[in-house]
Design an enzyme around this catalytic site. Sequence first.
Site, PDB file in Angstrom:
ATOM      1  CD  GLU A 195      -7.343   6.692   4.798  1.00  0.00           C
ATOM      2  OE1 GLU A 195      -7.938   6.706   3.703  1.00  0.00           O
ATOM      3  OE2 GLU A 195      -6.213   7.215   4.965  1.00  0.00           O
ATOM      4  CG  ASP A 253      -0.037   8.968   0.603  1.00  0.00           C
ATOM      5  OD1 ASP A 253      -0.029   8.940  -0.638  1.00  0.00           O
ATOM      6  OD2 ASP A 253      -1.013   8.601   1.283  1.00  0.00           O
ATOM      7  CG  HIS A 309      -1.905   1.077   1.323  1.00  0.00           C
ATOM      8  ND1 HIS A 309      -3.070   0.980   2.068  1.00  0.00           N
ATOM      9  CD2 HIS A 309      -1.933   2.320   0.777  1.00  0.00           C
ATOM     10  CE1 HIS A 309      -3.755   2.111   1.980  1.00  0.00           C
ATOM     11  NE2 HIS A 309      -3.067   2.958   1.207  1.00  0.00           N
ATOM     12  CG  HIS A 358      -1.410   6.222  -2.465  1.00  0.00           C
ATOM     13  ND1 HIS A 358      -2.602   6.095  -3.137  1.00  0.00           N
ATOM     14  CD2 HIS A 358      -1.629   5.748  -1.208  1.00  0.00           C
ATOM     15  CE1 HIS A 358      -3.514   5.584  -2.323  1.00  0.00           C
ATOM     16  NE2 HIS A 358      -2.953   5.368  -1.144  1.00  0.00           N
TER      17      HIS A 358
END
Length: 326
Positions: free
Chosen positions: A195, A274, A12, A14
């Site tokens: 989330e 991120d 996971h 981005h």
Amino acid sequence: MPYKTLPKAELHMHIEGSFEPELMFQIAERNDIQLPYESVEALKEKYDFNNLQEFLDIYYQGCAVLITEQDFYDLAWAYLLKAKEDNVVHTEIFFDPQSHTDRGIAFDTVINGFHRAFEDGQQQLGISYRIIACFLRHLPEQAGFDVYPDIVRHKDKIIGVGLDSSEVGHPPEKYQRLFAQAKKDGFKIVAHAGEEGPAEYVWQALDLLDVDRIDHGNRCLDDAELVNTIVDKDLALTVCPLSNLKLCVVDDLKNHPIKIMLDNGLKATINSDDPAYFGGYINDNFAQLQSAVNLSDDEIKALIRNSFEASFLSDEEKAKHLSALA
Ligand code: ADE
Ligand code: ZN
């Protein structure tokens, strides 16, 4: 500290969220684009988020300096060097095609830049990879259908589709026709769910999108029947501790539910989401989580085993990685 040296998979991440401010300024300058900040430091001061949307506003602004195939290559290559330092041997990354095509960048420019970097990463750094294209859920389902033919055209490079961006108010049900098509076409299916959104959105990801993995999934813990269903289906959660902290999904890492997840039999994995915005790459996530909740070596190993088991690698490749961990 086994997490530092153990080979691991990241599921996971981005790629646009690995855009470090220094590289962002460098690329902005060469593209003659003026960022609305005076300096790297001034930009970093904005990295203080109260929720997902405050982060996304800054993240999309950062994406806007990416123009050429080389820009996309450089972004991915910078991530790969960080991943190598952290002993990541396999990575499954997200990209957001619409945040580029909506600015007039050709889909091929984006995917070709990323793909070339990950091919080089495989050759030169020994990091295998899969690429997942995410639909932006704040946009209408039709906008997803508009970009979908490009994803299909690059099916040799893209293993799956995902769902990201602003969760609350954009439940998975909004996207069920598009995901049904993608499933029919043989793509793997993942979705951010639970989330910020409620357990109901996680149910929808299971029942309406037929996901192969759940991204985040924290809020499933509000619903015992949902937890049992996820365990029975052997679906993994791609958990992102530093993201959860920075986006106020948890108020303190000491209260992160990772142990509750493991104790309930959930197949949790650790990921950076991120990393350029949330204060660390995958090993930083392990390090800070370990000191906050006192993870045992066995728990760390279980999280790392889960990362390979839940990956989209072949059974043979999974077995090879798992035996190296034994
Ligand atoms: N896009 C990038 N990071 C995201 C996150 N944590 N949640 C939803 N969408 C995202
Ligand atoms: Zn994410």
